[in-house]
Design a protein around this motif. Structure first.
Motif, short mmCIF file in Angstrom:
data_model
loop_
_atom_site.label_atom_id
_atom_site.label_comp_id
_atom_site.label_asym_id
_atom_site.label_seq_id
_atom_site.Cartn_x
_atom_site.Cartn_y
_atom_site.Cartn_z
N ALA A 277 -60.35 -7.41 -25.11
CA ALA A 277 -61.41 -6.41 -25.29
C ALA A 277 -62.50 -6.57 -24.24
N LEU A 278 -62.92 -7.81 -24.00
CA LEU A 278 -63.95 -8.06 -22.98
C LEU A 278 -63.47 -7.63 -21.60
N PHE A 279 -62.22 -7.94 -21.31
CA PHE A 279 -61.69 -7.61 -19.99
C PHE A 279 -61.64 -6.10 -19.78
N ARG A 280 -61.31 -5.36 -20.82
CA ARG A 280 -61.25 -3.91 -20.70
C ARG A 280 -62.65 -3.29 -20.56
N GLN A 281 -63.64 -3.96 -21.13
CA GLN A 281 -65.00 -3.42 -21.13
C GLN A 281 -65.77 -3.74 -19.86
N SER A 282 -65.42 -4.85 -19.20
CA SER A 282 -66.19 -5.32 -18.05
C SER A 282 -65.28 -5.57 -16.85
N THR A 283 -65.90 -5.88 -15.74
CA THR A 283 -65.15 -6.20 -14.52
C THR A 283 -65.24 -7.70 -14.27
N PHE A 284 -64.08 -8.32 -14.10
CA PHE A 284 -64.02 -9.75 -13.83
C PHE A 284 -63.22 -10.00 -12.55
N ASP A 285 -63.59 -11.07 -11.85
CA ASP A 285 -62.91 -11.43 -10.61
C ASP A 285 -61.89 -12.54 -10.82
N PHE A 286 -61.96 -13.19 -11.99
CA PHE A 286 -61.05 -14.31 -12.25
C PHE A 286 -61.00 -14.55 -13.76
N VAL A 287 -59.82 -14.97 -14.23
CA VAL A 287 -59.66 -15.30 -15.65
C VAL A 287 -59.07 -16.70 -15.78
N ILE A 288 -59.75 -17.55 -16.55
CA ILE A 288 -59.22 -18.87 -16.91
C ILE A 288 -58.76 -18.74 -18.36
N LEU A 289 -57.49 -18.96 -18.60
CA LEU A 289 -56.89 -18.57 -19.87
C LEU A 289 -56.10 -19.70 -20.50
N ALA A 290 -56.54 -20.16 -21.68
CA ALA A 290 -55.80 -21.18 -22.41
C ALA A 290 -54.60 -20.55 -23.10
N VAL A 291 -53.55 -21.34 -23.28
CA VAL A 291 -52.35 -20.84 -23.95
C VAL A 291 -52.55 -20.81 -25.46
N ILE B 163 -55.30 -14.98 -12.42
CA ILE B 163 -55.30 -15.65 -13.73
C ILE B 163 -54.82 -17.09 -13.56
N LEU B 164 -55.60 -18.02 -14.09
CA LEU B 164 -55.20 -19.43 -14.11
C LEU B 164 -55.01 -19.83 -15.56
N LEU C 272 -44.95 -14.47 -16.03
CA LEU C 272 -45.77 -13.42 -16.63
C LEU C 272 -46.86 -12.93 -15.67
N GLY C 273 -46.99 -13.62 -14.54
CA GLY C 273 -47.94 -13.15 -13.53
C GLY C 273 -49.14 -14.04 -13.29
N ALA C 274 -49.19 -15.22 -13.93
CA ALA C 274 -50.30 -16.13 -13.68
C ALA C 274 -50.24 -16.63 -12.24
N ASP C 275 -51.40 -16.88 -11.65
CA ASP C 275 -51.46 -17.36 -10.27
C ASP C 275 -51.40 -18.87 -10.19
N ASP C 276 -51.73 -19.55 -11.28
CA ASP C 276 -51.68 -21.01 -11.29
C ASP C 276 -51.58 -21.47 -12.73
N TYR C 277 -51.16 -22.73 -12.90
CA TYR C 277 -50.94 -23.30 -14.24
C TYR C 277 -51.44 -24.74 -14.20
N VAL C 278 -52.43 -25.05 -15.02
CA VAL C 278 -53.04 -26.37 -15.04
C VAL C 278 -52.89 -26.98 -16.43
N VAL C 279 -52.49 -28.24 -16.47
CA VAL C 279 -52.27 -28.92 -17.74
C VAL C 279 -53.52 -29.70 -18.15
N LYS C 280 -53.89 -29.60 -19.42
CA LYS C 280 -55.00 -30.38 -19.97
C LYS C 280 -54.52 -31.80 -20.24
N LEU D 160 -60.30 -28.02 -10.80
CA LEU D 160 -60.16 -26.66 -11.30
C LEU D 160 -60.96 -25.69 -10.44
N MET D 161 -62.18 -26.06 -10.09
CA MET D 161 -63.01 -25.20 -9.24
C MET D 161 -62.39 -25.01 -7.86
#
Length: 226
Positions: A39-53, A75-76, A93-101, A108-109
Motif C-alpha cells: 500500500a505504501l509503495f503504491r501511494q508514494s515514490t521510492f528509490d529502493f526497497v529493503i524487504l524481509a522475507v 529490491i534487496l 522473483l526479481g530481487a536485485d540482491d539477497y542478504v542473510v540475517k 548493507l549500505m
C-alpha cells in the motif's frame, strides 16, 4: 533525496537499518507487514526497497512479486534463511540482491549504494517489450518467453539478454555490458559475463546462435540466422 522503504516485522531491525540509511542521506519510510508495504509503495515514490522475507499477513516473496509486476525499483531481500533454494527464489522473483540475517549494516549500505549506482537497466530502454523471432522479452514484468513458453533467468541474465536484444545486429562491448548490468564493478576480463552468456544461450534454445561472440570485443544479438 533518495527514498528507501524498509519492510521488516522486527522494529529493532527497522530502526537499525533506518539509522544507518539516514546517516547516508536517505529519506526513510517503514512498514511492518506485507500489505502495508504494498500500500505504501503504491501511494508514494521510492528509490529502493529493503524487504524481509518473514512478514505478517503477506510474506516478502509475495510482496516482491507484487511490486515487480508494476515497478522496476531495486529490491534487496533480507532473510533468516540462507539456503540456495530461497536465494534462487528471491532472485527469480526479481530481487536485485539477497542478504542473510544477521548482517552488517555498513555492508548493507554498501550493497544498496552499488545497486543504486548502476541504476535500473530500463532507464536506457524506452520500449516496454522486445520481440525477436520466437523470443519475447517483457521489460516491465521481466519475463522471457521462448516459443510461447516462459523460461527462467536470474535478474542479471535477464538484463544481459535485454541489453543485447534491444540492440539487434549491433556489437555491444564487454565494457558496455559490465557497466550497464554490473555498474562497472567487475573487470573486463572477468569470466562472470561469459558464464551469464552461456546460461542465457541455454535458456533461449533453440535460438542460442542469435547471440554471437566477437572474441575480445563483445557480443552481438542477430535478428536471424542469415
Amino acid at each position: 533525496m533518495k527514498r528507501i522503504l524498509i519492510v521488516d516485522g522486527d522494529m529493532a531491525v527497522r530502526a537499525q537499518i533506518g539509522r544507518y540509511a539516514r546517516l547516508e542521506g536517505y529519506d526513510v519510510a517503514e512498514a511492518s507487514d506485507g500489505y502495508t508495504a504494498v500500500a505504501l509503495f503504491r501511494q508514494s515514490t521510492f528509490d529502493f526497497v529493503i524487504l524481509a522475507v518473514m512478514l505478517p499477513e503477506l510474506d516478502g516473496f509475495s510482496v516482491c512479486q507484487t511490486i515487480r509486476s508494476f515497478s522496476q525499483v531495486p529490491i534487496l531481500i533480507l532473510s533468516e534463511r540462507g539456503d540456495e533454494a530461497d536465494r534462487i527464489r528471491g532472485l527469480e522473483l526479481g530481487a536485485d540482491d539477497y542478504v542473510v540475517k544477521p548482517f552488517s549494516p555498513r555492508e548493507l549500505m554498501l550493497r544498496i549504494s552499488a545497486i543504486m549506482k548502476r541504476g535500473p537497466l530500463l532507464d536506457s530502454m524506452r520500449q516496454r517489450s522486445i520481440e525477436q523471432d520466437g523470443i519475447y522479452i517483457d521489460l516491465i514484468a521481466r519475463r522471457v518467453m521462448v516459443d510461447g513458453n516462459q523460461v527462467s533467468l536470474t535478474p542479471k541474465e535477464f538484463d544481459v539478454l535485454a541489453l543485447l536484444a534491444a540492440n539487434p545486429d549491433v556489437v555491444v562491448s564487454r565494457k558496455k555490458i559490465l557497466d550497464t548490468v554490473w555498474g562497472g564493478d567487475l573487470p573486463e576480463d572477468t569470466r562472470t559475463l561469459d558464464t551469464h552468456i552461456k546460461q542465457v544461450r541455454r535458456a533461449i534454445t533453440p535460438y542460442s546462435d542469435r547471440i554471437v561472440t566477437l572474441r575480445g570485443v563483445g557480443y552481438r544479438f542477430e535478428k536471424n540466422n542469415g
